[in-house]
Design an enzyme around this catalytic site. Sequence first.
Site, short mmCIF file in Angstrom:
data_model
loop_
_atom_site.label_atom_id
_atom_site.label_comp_id
_atom_site.label_asym_id
_atom_site.label_seq_id
_atom_site.Cartn_x
_atom_site.Cartn_y
_atom_site.Cartn_z
N SER A 282 0.85 -1.19 0.00
CA SER A 282 0.00 0.00 0.00
C SER A 282 0.89 1.24 0.00
O SER A 282 1.94 1.27 0.64
CB SER A 282 -0.90 0.00 1.25
OG SER A 282 -1.47 1.27 1.46
N LYS A 288 0.30 -3.34 5.39
CA LYS A 288 -0.69 -4.17 4.71
C LYS A 288 -0.05 -5.13 3.72
O LYS A 288 0.97 -4.83 3.10
CB LYS A 288 -1.69 -3.28 3.96
CG LYS A 288 -2.60 -2.46 4.87
CD LYS A 288 -3.65 -1.74 4.06
CE LYS A 288 -4.62 -2.72 3.43
NZ LYS A 288 -5.61 -2.05 2.58
N ASN A 290 -1.78 -6.70 0.67
CA ASN A 290 -3.00 -6.75 -0.11
C ASN A 290 -3.05 -8.01 -0.98
O ASN A 290 -2.10 -8.29 -1.71
CB ASN A 290 -3.13 -5.51 -0.99
CG ASN A 290 -3.32 -4.25 -0.17
OD1 ASN A 290 -3.99 -4.29 0.86
ND2 ASN A 290 -2.72 -3.16 -0.61
N ARG A 321 -26.43 -11.71 -43.31
CA ARG A 321 -25.19 -11.22 -42.68
C ARG A 321 -25.50 -9.86 -42.06
O ARG A 321 -26.15 -9.03 -42.68
CB ARG A 321 -24.04 -11.10 -43.68
CG ARG A 321 -22.71 -10.65 -43.03
CD ARG A 321 -21.52 -10.69 -44.00
NE ARG A 321 -21.34 -12.04 -44.52
CZ ARG A 321 -21.63 -12.41 -45.77
NH1 ARG A 321 -22.08 -11.52 -46.63
NH2 ARG A 321 -21.46 -13.65 -46.16
#
Length: 419
Positions: A282, A288, A290, A321
């Site tokens: 982070s 952290k 993550n 088409r």
Amino acid sequence: MSEHERETGLFTGSVLFGGLWSDGEVAELLADRALIGAMLEVEAVLAEAGEAAGLVPAAAAAAIAATARGLDIDPEMLAAATARDGVPVPALVQRLRRAVTGEAAGFVHLGATSQDVLDSAMMRQAGQVLAVIDRRLAGLVARLTALADAHRATMMAGRTRGQIALPVPLGLRVAGWAAPLIRHRRRLDEMKPRLLVATLGGPVGSLSGIDPGAAARLEAAFAARLGLTLPPMPGHAQRDGLAELGSWLSLVAGALGKIGADLLIMARSEIAEVRIGGAGGSSAMPHKRNPVRAELLVAAAREVAGRSGVLHGALIHAEERDGAAWTAEWQSWPAMAVVTAAALNHADGLLDDLEIDAPAMQARAGDGVDRGSADRFIDRVIAEAALRDGRPSDGRSSDGRSLGGRPSGGKLSGEGEDA
């Protein structure tokens, strides 16, 4: 920027975000040069099939095939014409005709229309891409079933509707991750003959201008030489094959998303039953870790599911088409394939770095040791995986040892209650 980095959409083709969303192996199979090569191969095969049908002189067929297979067309050379024509085939055919000398040039693209060439080329590419995805699925299933087997007795708190329910083996949850992937591999086997088809219908899907007997020989030789299935009729306006491909890719990505969603919960700070190695940092909170790969599995599932709606919308294909419906397919399924392939790589990386805290799981499970029928269910999943790969279907290896790594009694088919 490499060739594949310009392919298949904003994020899958981004240098910045490519590590999240892209997959080099699959993107390379879908790159502009790969598609051009596939279209030229279709033109080469068309000439050879024309010879087999008695429509193209042998010398002309040989000249066209050799020229098409040796022609190097830079995507930039077709870009302006593609923007004008809405499809790259007219400009490609023009260049091929110029490169073929003499009377043979008049036999280039015999009986075909642009959609025949592009659809057939894309199905050749799809076959290659699906082989890569299936190979990765097989590897992931093998790893998950081994993990399920190893954690038959690792008890954790089972949760329903976000609340702790009863103790359950971790192995059963992991087997639940593997089971749909095994089914998706079987679905792929069933889908391929419907999807990987040759398209040869000419201007309005009737192979007009060619004697019916010669046309039958032409389309049979064309499909056989391309290694594609010959459908009952050209599917110019029948797009269920690509819609089914989109559904299948969404099913695979969704099954991977389920793994990611579970691991995101299990890795939460206040639960911490697993730790996801290789976690991201982070910018503001250095403590952290993550769970980026798990997040990407969930995000990829949402991305692929969203794009599948475009392919289902293209089923509304007007008359013989419909350019508006047809062109919508070209961006959607390749991007879905790249993202699904990337998700498979992320799932593999997750297992590489996954740390399981069995004591933490057991502490939350309390004293519960009742595994119920979990062992039997795990055995069934292992046996299904073995059967899909051609191993004995009774859950045992060739030497009679249980694929679950322990003696296996009773039936794995669901009959009886003695397992």
